[in-house]
Design a protein around this motif. Structure first.
Motif, PDB file in Angstrom:
ATOM      1  N   MET A  55     103.478 126.124  -5.481  1.00 53.89           N
ATOM      2  CA  MET A  55     103.129 125.463  -6.733  1.00 53.89           C
ATOM      3  C   MET A  55     102.630 124.048  -6.453  1.00 53.89           C
ATOM      4  SD  MET A  55     103.750 127.929  -8.710  1.00 53.89           S
ATOM      5  CE  MET A  55     103.896 127.473 -10.416  1.00 53.89           C
ATOM      6  N   LEU A  56     101.629 123.651  -7.226  1.00 50.19           N
ATOM      7  CA  LEU A  56     101.119 122.283  -7.155  1.00 50.19           C
ATOM      8  C   LEU A  56     102.007 121.385  -8.010  1.00 50.19           C
ATOM      9  CD1 LEU A  56      97.334 123.082  -7.603  1.00 50.19           C
ATOM     10  CD2 LEU A  56      98.494 122.435  -5.485  1.00 50.19           C
ATOM     11  N   PRO A  57     102.207 120.137  -7.603  1.00 47.85           N
ATOM     12  CA  PRO A  57     103.045 119.252  -8.398  1.00 47.85           C
ATOM     13  C   PRO A  57     102.392 118.955  -9.746  1.00 47.85           C
ATOM     14  CG  PRO A  57     102.054 118.054  -6.576  1.00 47.85           C
ATOM     15  CD  PRO A  57     101.684 119.488  -6.409  1.00 47.85           C
ATOM     16  N   GLY A  58     103.195 118.679 -10.713  1.00 39.10           N
ATOM     17  CA  GLY A  58     102.700 118.344 -12.045  1.00 39.10           C
ATOM     18  C   GLY A  58     103.648 118.887 -13.093  1.00 39.10           C
ATOM     19  N   ASP A  59     103.340 118.613 -14.314  1.00 41.40           N
ATOM     20  CA  ASP A  59     104.182 119.086 -15.411  1.00 41.40           C
ATOM     21  C   ASP A  59     103.305 119.781 -16.440  1.00 41.40           C
ATOM     22  OD1 ASP A  59     106.435 119.546 -16.895  1.00 41.40           O
ATOM     23  OD2 ASP A  59     106.278 117.632 -17.972  1.00 41.40           O
ATOM     24  N   PRO A  60     103.283 121.083 -16.495  1.00 36.75           N
ATOM     25  CA  PRO A  60     104.051 122.016 -15.657  1.00 36.75           C
ATOM     26  C   PRO A  60     103.388 122.219 -14.296  1.00 36.75           C
ATOM     27  CG  PRO A  60     102.728 123.259 -17.200  1.00 36.75           C
ATOM     28  CD  PRO A  60     102.483 121.799 -17.505  1.00 36.75           C
ATOM     29  N   PRO A  61     104.160 122.683 -13.312  1.00 35.76           N
ATOM     30  CA  PRO A  61     103.565 122.966 -12.007  1.00 35.76           C
ATOM     31  C   PRO A  61     102.578 124.135 -12.118  1.00 35.76           C
ATOM     32  CG  PRO A  61     105.887 123.576 -12.051  1.00 35.76           C
ATOM     33  CD  PRO A  61     105.586 122.917 -13.350  1.00 35.76           C
TER      34      PRO A  61
END
Length: 160
Positions: A55-61
């Motif tokens: 998964m790539l970082p972030g919100d949401p991933p």
């Protein structure tokens, strides 16, 4: 998904991709980077690959695999088990040159994906079937996973 229109040798083609696996998504990606307009059909809740690691970082991933495979595509939610979804699918096929599909053979008829029926209603449509074990035989309705491909190709025999 990247919604930029790219130019290339296939820029006049419209591709409808109905697939849950990597092979169908990769085929759609190749058409997209060559300039074709690729429309990815996703079930409500999104494709399974949206949750594939890493998964790539972030919100949401976001799934790195999904992002890679779906560059230059337009995503459309389409539930082929509902009348509304079937109508949307038929509308999309009117302008399509190619349908990419990895639906198991036993499920195709109930989802209006039978190649024989589609060839009657859309005679110019090219149907690209990407099934890991072919469309007939004892394994035709099986899904393939990395471990299956690894061992059926003989590589697993060489490992301790």
């Amino acid at each position: 998904m990247d919604e930029r229109k790219s130019s290339g040798p296939l820029e006049n083609l419209t591709i409808v991709e109905h697939g849950q696996g990597v092979a169908a998504s990769y085929a759609g990606r190749l058409f997209g980077v060559m300039g074709a307009s690729v429309i990815k059909l996703e079930p409500p809740g999104g494709a399974e690959l949206r949750h594939a690691e890493p998964m790539l970082p972030g919100d949401p991933p976001r799934s790195a695999l999904f992002e890679y495979l779906n560059v230059n595509k337009h995503s459309v939610t389409c539930d082929l088990s509902s009348p509304e979804g079937c109508d949307r699918f038929k509308t999309l096929l009117r302008d399509a040159d190619l349908l990419i599909d990895d639906t198991p053979v036993q499920t195709r008829t109930e989802l209006a994906l039978d190649p024989d029926v589609l060839s009657e209603t859309h005679p110019d449509l090219i149907f690209l079937s990407l099934l890991p074990y072919g469309s007939f035989g004892e394994d035709a309705n099986k899904r393939a996973y990395e471990i299956n491909a690894f061992h059926s190709g003989g590589e697993g025999y060489l490992m301790p």
